[in-house]
Enzyme design. Sequence first.
Site, PDB file in Angstrom:
ATOM      1  CE  LYS A  64      -2.410  -1.495   4.010  1.00  0.00           C
ATOM      2  NZ  LYS A  64      -3.204  -1.609   4.815  1.00  0.00           N
ATOM      3  CB  THR A  70      -6.502   9.506   6.429  1.00  0.00           C
ATOM      4  OG1 THR A  70      -5.249   9.507   7.767  1.00  0.00           O
ATOM      5  CG2 THR A  70      -6.241  10.156   5.008  1.00  0.00           C
ATOM      6  N   GLY A  87      -8.370   4.627   9.910  1.00  0.00           N
ATOM      7  CA  GLY A  87      -8.764   3.394  10.095  1.00  0.00           C
ATOM      8  C   GLY A  87      -8.720   2.997   8.529  1.00  0.00           C
ATOM      9  CB  THR A  88      -7.337   4.638   5.536  1.00  0.00           C
ATOM     10  OG1 THR A  88      -6.177   4.322   5.483  1.00  0.00           O
ATOM     11  CG2 THR A  88      -7.579   5.296   5.115  1.00  0.00           C
ATOM     12  N   GLY A  89      -6.332   1.507   6.368  1.00  0.00           N
ATOM     13  CA  GLY A  89      -6.241   0.596   6.428  1.00  0.00           C
ATOM     14  C   GLY A  89      -6.837  -1.085   7.342  1.00  0.00           C
ATOM     15  CB  CYS A  90      -8.889  -1.042  10.220  1.00  0.00           C
ATOM     16  SG  CYS A  90      -7.908  -0.555  11.619  1.00  0.00           S
TER      17      CYS A  90
END
Length: 269
Positions: free
Chosen positions: A176, A210, A212-215
């Site tokens: 990512k 942004t 919590g974008t990865g979760c």
Amino acid sequence: MKTYKRVLSIAGSDSGGGAGIQADLKAISACGCFAMTAITAVTAQNTVGVKAIEPLPVHVIEAQIRACLDDIGADAVKIGMLHSVDVIRAIVKVLQDYPVKHIVVDPVMVATSGDLLVQREAIAVLQQELFPLASVITPNTFEIEILSGMKINTQEDLYASIPKMKNIGASNILLKAGHLECEEITDVLVDYKNDREYRYTMKKINTVNTHGTGCSLSSAVAAYLAHDYSMEEAVQAAINYLYGAIEAAANYRIGHGHGAVHHFYKWWE
């Protein structure tokens, strides 16, 4: 009778609702699946930062997973931050007892500040014992740096890390690029087993929302895999979903720091 596509999230709780289990529940639901949870830790946090963390006992984590899988079952499992060797090994042991088709691991290791969120020895156990079970892992640039031993400052650095990530134990890795400072970013899905790459390029959105974008992305990937999308299709659908959630959230203000993405933008807007 109709049946649900079922996704179990194993992760920590975020009291502010933007990341962790709360983000997972929202993203999985928004992507059309029935969401279940096994909470690994309780945090007191908001858009500004983390105030307290309380890990749950290993036997309680294991009991939550078994309770869900014994009764409801799962078409996919998403795994977030696992803070200790004991927790990682317990989850590996439990998952080996169930025929889960898809396991998505978001290897949360480091905070935006650069501070490690997991024990040093836990990183090696992740690579040796959990990553081989994963359908895909989804590291961000900070985690790619830890796993590859390289500094990732540019898009070219991310591309250069691909050969070095080959031996970390995962057959599919979604690299990512969201933390890179550039107008356009490209995430790369690498299928090491079949020696293939899939690139997903998008314009970076200027927003503070942004958290919590990865979760959310890893949960969306798990949801689309549960819907029987191919890996490259699941990643594309998840990226499209998250991009829309970030874009919609840019029009909102919540809290005094990094707000959450707009998980249900398709229904509200």
